[in-house]
Design an enzyme around this catalytic site. Structure first.
Site: not given
Lengths: 380, 380
Positions: A93, A269
């Protein structure tokens, strides 16, 4: 010659699809669930077991890794894959989400975000360019643009202002990525817009104009409820190009993922399987179980006879004992079983889509979860 | 027909010896180190990995298991082996040591010891007969007589009084064992006598008169120092029969074990490799390392290139990061590496004895440990 990044859809079943993302480090079968490896470890699991559980890709948290041990240090040690003994693809991320949820004294400007580390109070600047630099230092195969994670709930005006900033940051991220990335790496854009349908559409269209090899849907599963989340997924996937992977960030429960797959999502996720595993909660084909429950004290049946995971074959009475005793082995076994259940769920979803029976499959799992699950989500 | 319990010595090198204990559940190569599986788990290890590390036998703590989950419950669930997924031999202690070190309000009488559980305050009686009953319910392959663990330091008079009580309990333990045990199980006597040579000899002779298939040396490594410990081992092994295994309880460091092997000891147990592994300490062929040390922050070398353990091939920089971050994986990797190092040390000792070069081997290891070890023993 390095294999380029690519995505192919092999089969469709309604809006659900199954296919594969190809990267230089391996193929990611979709729909895919990415176990979260926050600080260069999928907590309480050997990396070999993460692979054995069926994961094709894991997620790393840029925020955590840039603070400890530091992106430059990881680069010096050969990159994140080498550092944590994981050879398959890694998605990172941008760090933005954790800056909002963990860091202190954060200040957002046009340039980026400045914050104090939750570990030692050091002042750190994260710009779109630095977020990409860090992800390139880590060597992430799939990287994410820095965006502002719009708080929930928020007014439409605030959501629009936030969205516009995120779009400018997305452009800067793409420019930085073009300058810094290695062949075969990919950068995904992130659709924002809170729970406002027209803002979600606007965000998706603007990102498509910038152009990315994959698109994430961000800012959901933050308290808006499953109906609102599914509505936003519907709106967004209707706009996103069919030939690019779609990633619903931070999701979720088996029920959330099945609903999202039905709406055309390819990647997920979530910390749920790993965090729950550290708190005595198990995801099984028969539903969600709380191993702390006294009913398991003398239950000789295996955790999940339908799972192929070695950890799922341990008896419930033993797992109950380990959980009650606070033994590390309880986290090891339940995390392994949960991560493998999530992978088996994805594998079964892929097979069901390929065979045109996804709706029936999803209904079956949802019914078993509704009837077989126990209270408590392990998020204590 | 169940294989009986037996011990054979295959080779001698000075007073050191190598051989094998045969039990119905498998062969224990000696000298042997038994990892400690306190609460039905060798902490932070999968049982398959304990076996893969080379352990032929583990130790279980009667005190912990009788309190949680309870011996009757474990028996109902098929015994300790089945409960914890460990098929090879298990030795259990009698519970006496933990009653002294952990329980509250303990009172010792001729009959036995009464104490309050450190978990819930319940009042529990442990007699020689109950200690055997619990060990039989667990299904332990090698069981220990209940003894009074003489405190250190103690006067000779107190040591003699304690010793006499332990001898009466040893006789009662043997009688109970004869009535309750299964074929092939064995009961060991325990030599006490603090640091008093004549008391150690008296204890050993009296136990031999009672007659056991193996003898332990107890009450050492409790603060008396290595010289005094070795003196007592010398005195005791001189009296103990050569054809029975000798077990030095609660020992120890690599240096302690090498010295004890040279004096004719065959078996060891100690929490050191497992407890140290949970606190960032590693035992390697190059010495004892403290992975928390900043010198490892960018050290790309493997933990122990001389070990065959998969966990020992992780880089020191990564282990340093995991330890500093408090990650469960640090406990998993370091415990595995430590347990396997202890097993490799025993395997190398066995080979050295068989080849008549044990003194040289022990000197080499001691020198490397003296020169290569770092401060801190992980016992924080």
């Amino acid at each position: 010659m390095t294999a380029p990044f690519s995505f192919t859809v092999a089969a469709r079943d309604g809006s659900a699809r199954t296919g594969a993302i190809t990267t230089p480090r391996g193929v990611i079968r979709t729909p895919a669930f990415m176990p979260v490896g926050t600080g260069a470890t999928v907590k309480a699991m050997f990396p070999e077991d993460v692979a054995a559980a069926g994961a094709d890709i894991i997620l790393g948290n840029t925020y955590h890794l840039m603070l400890r041990p530091g992106a430059e240090r990881i680069a010096k040690l050969g990159g994140l894959h080498n550092f944590m003994h994981w050879e398959k693809p890694i998605l990172t991320d941008s760090g933005g989400y954790q800056v909002m949820s963990l860091a202190k004294l954060r200040r957002i400007t046009e340039e980026g975000v400045t914050f104090q580390s939750h570990l030692d109070g050091a002042t750190i600047a994260l710009t779109p360019e630095r977020a990409i630099e860090v992800q390139c230092l880590l060597g992430a195969d799939i990287q994410m643009v820095l965006d502002e994670c719009t708080p929930f709930p928020t007014t439409k005006d605030e959501a629009k202002t936030s969205l516009d900033l995120s779009l400018r940051w997305a452009e800067r991220s793409k420019t930085a990525f073009a300058a810094m990335s290695a062949p075969g790496q990919a950068l995904f854009g992130i659709v924002q817009g809170s729970v406002y349908q027209d803002l979600r559409e606007e965000s998706a269209r603007a990102l498509i104009d910038i152009g990315f090899p994959g698109y994430a849907v961000g800012g959901l599963a933050v308290g808006e409820g499953q109906d609102a989340m599914f509505d936003m997924v519907d709106v967004t996937t209707a706009v996103l190009p069919a030939d690019r992977p779609r990633y619903l960030m931070g999701v979720g429960t088996p029920e959330d993922m099945l609903g999202a797959i039905a709406r055309g999502i390819d990647m997920f996720d979530c910390v749920m399987p790993t965090r729950s595993g550290r708190h005595g909660q198990a995801f099984t084909w028969a539903g969600r179980l709380n191993l702390r429950n006294a009913r398991y004290a003398e239950d000789p049946s295996p955790l999940d006879p339908e799972s192929a995971c070695p950890a799922a074959h341990y008896e419930r009475a033993y797992l109950h004992h380990l959980v009650k005793s606070g033994e590390i082995l309880s986290a090891m076994l339940l995390t392994y079983a949960n991560v493998q259940f999530y992978q088996e769920l994805m594998a079964s979803a892929r097979a069901a889509i390929a065979e045109g029976r996804f709706a029936q499959f999803a209904d079956d799992v949802r019914r078993r979860y509704r009837e077989g699950s126990e209270a408590g989500n392990g998020e204590d």
